[in-house]
Design an enzyme around this catalytic site. Structure first.
Site, PDB file in Angstrom:
ATOM      1  N   HIS A  39      13.142   1.007  -5.173  1.00  0.00           N
ATOM      2  CA  HIS A  39      12.950   1.927  -6.307  1.00  0.00           C
ATOM      3  C   HIS A  39      13.110   3.376  -5.874  1.00  0.00           C
ATOM      4  O   HIS A  39      13.672   4.195  -6.595  1.00  0.00           O
ATOM      5  CB  HIS A  39      11.572   1.686  -6.967  1.00  0.00           C
ATOM      6  CG  HIS A  39      10.423   2.207  -6.169  1.00  0.00           C
ATOM      7  ND1 HIS A  39       9.767   1.456  -5.229  1.00  0.00           N
ATOM      8  CD2 HIS A  39       9.807   3.417  -6.172  1.00  0.00           C
ATOM      9  CE1 HIS A  39       8.792   2.178  -4.689  1.00  0.00           C
ATOM     10  NE2 HIS A  39       8.795   3.355  -5.228  1.00  0.00           N
TER      11      HIS A  39
ATOM     12  N   LEU B 119       0.857  -1.185   0.000  1.00  0.00           N
ATOM     13  CA  LEU B 119       0.000   0.000   0.000  1.00  0.00           C
ATOM     14  C   LEU B 119       0.890   1.230   0.000  1.00  0.00           C
ATOM     15  O   LEU B 119       1.565   1.539   0.989  1.00  0.00           O
ATOM     16  CB  LEU B 119      -0.900  -0.009   1.237  1.00  0.00           C
ATOM     17  CG  LEU B 119      -1.709  -1.307   1.437  1.00  0.00           C
ATOM     18  CD1 LEU B 119      -2.278  -1.367   2.852  1.00  0.00           C
ATOM     19  CD2 LEU B 119      -2.824  -1.388   0.400  1.00  0.00           C
ATOM     20  N   ASP B 120       0.863   1.940  -1.122  1.00  0.00           N
ATOM     21  CA  ASP B 120       1.761   3.085  -1.291  1.00  0.00           C
ATOM     22  C   ASP B 120       1.453   4.183  -0.268  1.00  0.00           C
ATOM     23  O   ASP B 120       0.286   4.550  -0.053  1.00  0.00           O
ATOM     24  CB  ASP B 120       1.581   3.635  -2.721  1.00  0.00           C
ATOM     25  CG  ASP B 120       2.493   4.815  -3.005  1.00  0.00           C
ATOM     26  OD1 ASP B 120       3.718   4.623  -2.956  1.00  0.00           O
ATOM     27  OD2 ASP B 120       1.966   5.921  -3.249  1.00  0.00           O
TER      28      ASP B 120
ATOM     29  N   GLY C  61      15.970   5.508  -7.182  1.00  0.00           N
ATOM     30  CA  GLY C  61      15.386   6.366  -8.213  1.00  0.00           C
ATOM     31  C   GLY C  61      15.237   7.807  -7.804  1.00  0.00           C
ATOM     32  O   GLY C  61      15.156   8.695  -8.652  1.00  0.00           O
TER      33      GLY C  61
ATOM     34  N   GLN D 220      14.780   4.633  -3.112  1.00  0.00           N
ATOM     35  CA  GLN D 220      16.090   5.031  -2.588  1.00  0.00           C
ATOM     36  C   GLN D 220      17.135   5.118  -3.690  1.00  0.00           C
ATOM     37  O   GLN D 220      18.128   5.828  -3.554  1.00  0.00           O
ATOM     38  CB  GLN D 220      16.530   4.088  -1.467  1.00  0.00           C
ATOM     39  CG  GLN D 220      15.559   4.064  -0.283  1.00  0.00           C
ATOM     40  CD  GLN D 220      15.364   5.418   0.392  1.00  0.00           C
ATOM     41  OE1 GLN D 220      16.174   6.331   0.228  1.00  0.00           O
ATOM     42  NE2 GLN D 220      14.269   5.562   1.119  1.00  0.00           N
TER      43      GLN D 220
ATOM     44  N   VAL E 282       0.974   5.203   2.940  1.00  0.00           N
ATOM     45  CA  VAL E 282      -0.262   5.298   3.736  1.00  0.00           C
ATOM     46  C   VAL E 282      -0.269   6.528   4.640  1.00  0.00           C
ATOM     47  O   VAL E 282      -1.327   6.933   5.118  1.00  0.00           O
ATOM     48  CB  VAL E 282      -0.499   4.022   4.581  1.00  0.00           C
ATOM     49  CG1 VAL E 282      -0.616   2.798   3.689  1.00  0.00           C
ATOM     50  CG2 VAL E 282       0.580   3.841   5.632  1.00  0.00           C
TER      51      VAL E 282
ATOM     52  N   GLU F 287       3.567   1.021   2.889  1.00  0.00           N
ATOM     53  CA  GLU F 287       4.693   1.945   2.874  1.00  0.00           C
ATOM     54  C   GLU F 287       4.296   3.096   3.785  1.00  0.00           C
ATOM     55  O   GLU F 287       3.216   3.676   3.615  1.00  0.00           O
ATOM     56  CB  GLU F 287       4.980   2.486   1.473  1.00  0.00           C
ATOM     57  CG  GLU F 287       6.189   3.420   1.496  1.00  0.00           C
ATOM     58  CD  GLU F 287       6.220   4.419   0.341  1.00  0.00           C
ATOM     59  OE1 GLU F 287       7.280   4.987   0.095  1.00  0.00           O
ATOM     60  OE2 GLU F 287       5.178   4.644  -0.309  1.00  0.00           O
TER      61      GLU F 287
END
Lengths: 570, 570
Positions: B374, B245-246, B378, B376, B248, B283
């Site tokens: 991704h 869950l992106d 990107g 850390q 939250v 997350e």
């Protein structure tokens, strides 16, 4: 090849490992442990331990007792077995159906290998877990298993350690998990050699079955390890998926960290290590949700507990029996289907006190519920199963309930064979006293009339009569019964609302002899009486009915006497 | 064939379903829902909805957008897919290792099918779950996925709905679980047609990425259902095993029952229904153990949350970087390895306030921790990965930690390709503004120098440069790096103490540039400095070392510069 022997004997001044006629003295290794390395010993070596020069006795942690509970222990190397279940990732309890069986009575041969030969039947039935009654060595050759003494070993009568592994392996290859029944609250009355080794038993506390295990007295740190490492052995070395903990209400433990909490923390750590769900299920008559409350919330963190209130409510509803502890359970179905416990703080006539604690907030899958189990059948005088027609109604209600359903072997085809209480004590005083003890138990439970009708547990025929008769599956009536069970399990798996564990979403309408259980859009309507009747419910499709004469018209569902149907609204 | 169309539009006075040029008026069905049955429509029919006569728009619950976010929706029937994973029983998170990947950048072709062709690599690596960055349709053809708008659909650039199912099926056949990254805290800035249908967005609250989703305002009961049923779709209809869950912390919800608690209860009920463990991972940058505290204990009941403190502590320890939010993390490893959070009530310089809450009682597997992910990688100006030599040290510490380790694609072979932030906006104002927005973000995080070095996210080369270069696996240095990762994962699986989740059992000795992490009998010794040194530990066997020059003699372990070894006592 050198074999390393280890044993805990904290009060001993000398311990020997005895191999053949040779005594090898062991070295004190700290913490009350003794150790010895013996050249030439290894897998297959027979040995005993002698404390302070006394008679040689089996190893308390013996993994193998090929000559039974009075014979020597034999070294068993867990790493020698070739497993085939590399792809097995375990099975989680929520959504599962359990099948309980007794290895000796499940098949004519009564072995693990013979039981494995019947697994296709279980796969076709649709169950998820096989639950084995206890497998450690017992007095004689036939026993329910609760008289086990060498708690780390597997009886050779069933096939020994390798036999159990072959059975677990075969289950896993078919997608079935295995739950093992383990007894940590007492040891059997015969062949128990633990006491000379250490303070395994309580000085002051006793259970129904004898001296209580020492979980909180002096020396109990190591006694707890004995049981905890035993649990880990089954789960790790035998690849077992879960344990059924016998009668946890008979565990005496007043420590701040209860034995069960310590056990569940250890098992959860092992679960992370092996990457499979590991399930602990308590048998408990405490009606205490603390057992399956997460540790973070102050509970013991078990996955589930047996719930006899649901059994009793079902039993009374479909049979009309009211004697003994069934007395409080007339009309109890609506309460147990929505609250799990009838006694959740209410007065229990049988106990003469109020009992239990509310548990409606606990997910339903944390209650293992049965219409039949080894106790509820086997503890009747004649080990008689519920009549098949009543059983079909009970199964219809159980397999559409929010709980984890458990079946007892043969129930699925309405087996006519009894499941009697049987033993085979080798010590004369136990052999002769067993029938009397059994009768006293019935009297104690208030079943005086049963005391006279119960067969002698020690007679071989009492065991042989309890074996399933698989030829019954050739008969139409039994096939039809089996079809009903298969259809119910398939229905449960196809309609998520039926296994929805939220008790506060269950609603029950009921009246004289009937009830309608609302599970989301699914409605389970049962006529438990002898007169046909029509119930009202939300119109929809009849998904399954126990009787072809069930008919739905609009909001009206016609139910012949003793029938059950599941109707999906919309 | 009749197709049934449904949509929620509570404020509308009329809604049409538009098929080709034909408008079919829909009927009000209660609760703000509209419904229409259209003869001849079904799987494959293209359609749009029109509210109050306005322009036709995609279905808010569109399952298929074959022409992208501005095209019509297409009817997709979940029941048509032929699954092969009947034997899949799911995978539980404890003990698992996760592998995060971006479908578009994982392979040259950038599709689900191409990714499935690389699964053997993951099986050999030893991971248990594949975690996919978000898969819904996005603006243009390349995007990390967090600009998704049709949250119920799967982008056809990856292979569409059937492609995702083929991928999940292929994973399950190899024993791999699948976790899907889902974004419920915002919708992308382009192609978001939800607002005309209903109160999907908050009037007053905003997140970093735009209008906040309406989880607690008027009409939010149905908005919550929109997201909850979305979660259930992936888990049930796509057989996915878990959701990430992106962000939250960007959910705005002040209700007594938080959205995440409601979601986890629904997912647990589905888990019981499908008989598989289903895993929810948040997350979160809140350092709040309430997220993964069981609901019975007043928490939200998620399985785990990402833990950036562990990443930051590892990153600083092995790279020496200190800028921006890394500032507090010098010397933080001993604290995070024993307490999970550095900030558990302590002052966070980056936030200018104290942050977090103690979490040492939470099982370690509830923290998903990474040396690389991704974000850390990107979110660095040049998307540069950690140097391979630093990464090996970080991996050694991560893969022996009590947490759930997560790898980022390519990390296992020390991929030299960057993972840059890339987009492909079709609306000119977004396309032109993206590079500026990105620069402002860096400045906001205090990385002023990075703002100048970041490539334009909208350039195709920014995406193409981010694709893994699998030919690197032909080179010895990369093979050796991969061997180290494989050996570490195999070691973790072989030694239960390494995945023991109990943080209060972890002990860390440390000094200038070195530390020894005690995990039961296993000791993880690391020399993070540029000078060789000798550490003292319990004598035992070196199980694995990053450098052949590591030598053990009694209690002394010699560690060359930048080396790590695992030693088992006894």
């Amino acid at each position: 090849m050198n074999g390393v022997f280890e044993v805990w004997a904290p009060a001993a001044t000398a311990v020997d490992v005895v191999i053949g006629d040779v005594r090898h003295s062991m070295d004190a290794a700290g913490g009350g442990w003794w150790t010895a390395e013996v050249v030439g010993a290894g897998h297959g070596t027979d040995y005993r331990f002698s404390v302070d020069g006394g008679d040689p006795m089996p190893d308390p942690r013996s993994r193998w007792q090929p000559e039974g509970i009075f014979g020597p222990s034999r070294v068993y190397d867990h790493d020698r077995f070739a497993w085939n279940d590399d792809l097995w990732r375990g099975r989680s309890l929520p959504g599962s159906v359990i099948y309980e069986l007794h290895v000796g009575a499940f098949t004519p041969a009564g072995t693990f290998d013979a039981a494995a030969g019947r697994l296709d039947h279980l796969v076709e039935l649709g169950v998820d877990f096989v639950e084995l009654m206890p497998v450690p060595p017992v007095p004689g050759t036939r026993n329910w298993g609760y008289d086990g003494v060498d708690l780390w070993a597997v009886t050779d009568d069933y096939g020994g350690p390798d036999g159990l592994k072959r059975f677990v392996d075969a289950c896993h290859l078919r997608g079935l998990g295995v739950i093992l029944d383990v007894v940590y609250n007492h040891l059997g009355p015969s062949g128990n050699f633990l006491a000379p080794f250490g303070p395994y038993f309580h000085d002051s506390a006793a259970s129904f079955w004898g001296q209580a295990v020492n979980l909180d007295g002096p020396g109990s740190d190591e006694v707890r390890r004995y049981f905890i490492e035993n649990a880990l052995q089954w789960l790790r070395d035998y690849h077992v998926d879960g344990l059924r903990l016998d009668a946890v209400h008979a565990l005496h433990d007043r420590r701040a960290v209860h034995f069960l909490e310590e056990l569940s923390a250890e098992v959860d750590a092992l679960s992370a290590a092996v990457g499979r769900p590991l399930t602990l299920i308590a048998e408990s008559d405490l009606n205490d949700p603390r057992l399956m409350t997460p540790r973070e919330a102050g509970g013991y963190g078990l996955a589930a507990a047996w719930n006899d209130d649901v059994h009793h409510a079902l039993h009374v509803a479909v049979t009309g029996e009211r004697h003994g502890y069934y007395d409080d359970f007339a009309g109890a179905l609506p309460k147990v289907l929505t609250c799990a416990y009838l006694h959740d703080g209410t007065f229990s006539s049988f106990r003469g006190r109020s009992h239990g604690r509310p548990a409606r907030h606990v997910p339903g899958h944390r209650f293992v519920c049965a219409a039949q189990n080894h106790d509820q059948i086997g503890n009747r005088a004649e080990g008689d199963r519920m009549p098949a027609e009543a059983l079909r109604l009970a199964a219809g209600l159980l397999l559409t309930s929010p709980f984890t359903p458990m079946l007892f072997m043969g129930e699925e085809w309405g087996a006519s064979t009894p499941f009697l209480f049987f033993t085979d004590h080798v010590e004369p005083h136990l052999r002769e006293g067993e029938a009397d003890r059994r009768r006293r138990e019935f009297v104690g439970f208030g079943y005086d009339d049963w005391a006279e009708r119960a067969p002698d547990p020690g007679e071989e025929t009492t065991f042989l009569r309890s074996k399933l008769d698989w030829s019954e599956l050739d008969r139409d009536a039994h096939r039809a019964h089996l079809d009903w069970y298969r259809a119910l399990i398939a229905l449960r798996k196809a309609h998520p609302e039926l296994s929805d564990p939220r008790l506060d979403r269950v609603r029950v309408d009921h009246g004289d002899g009937w009830l309608v259980v609302h599970r989301g859009p699914c409605q389970v309507a049962a006529n438990l009486g002898q007169v046909a009747l029509t119930v009202r419910l939300a119109p929809g499709q009849v998904l399954l009915a126990s009787d072809p004469k069930v008919t739905a018209e609009g909001e009206e569902l016609f139910l012949p006497p003793r029938s059950l149907a599941i109707v999906k609204a919309g």
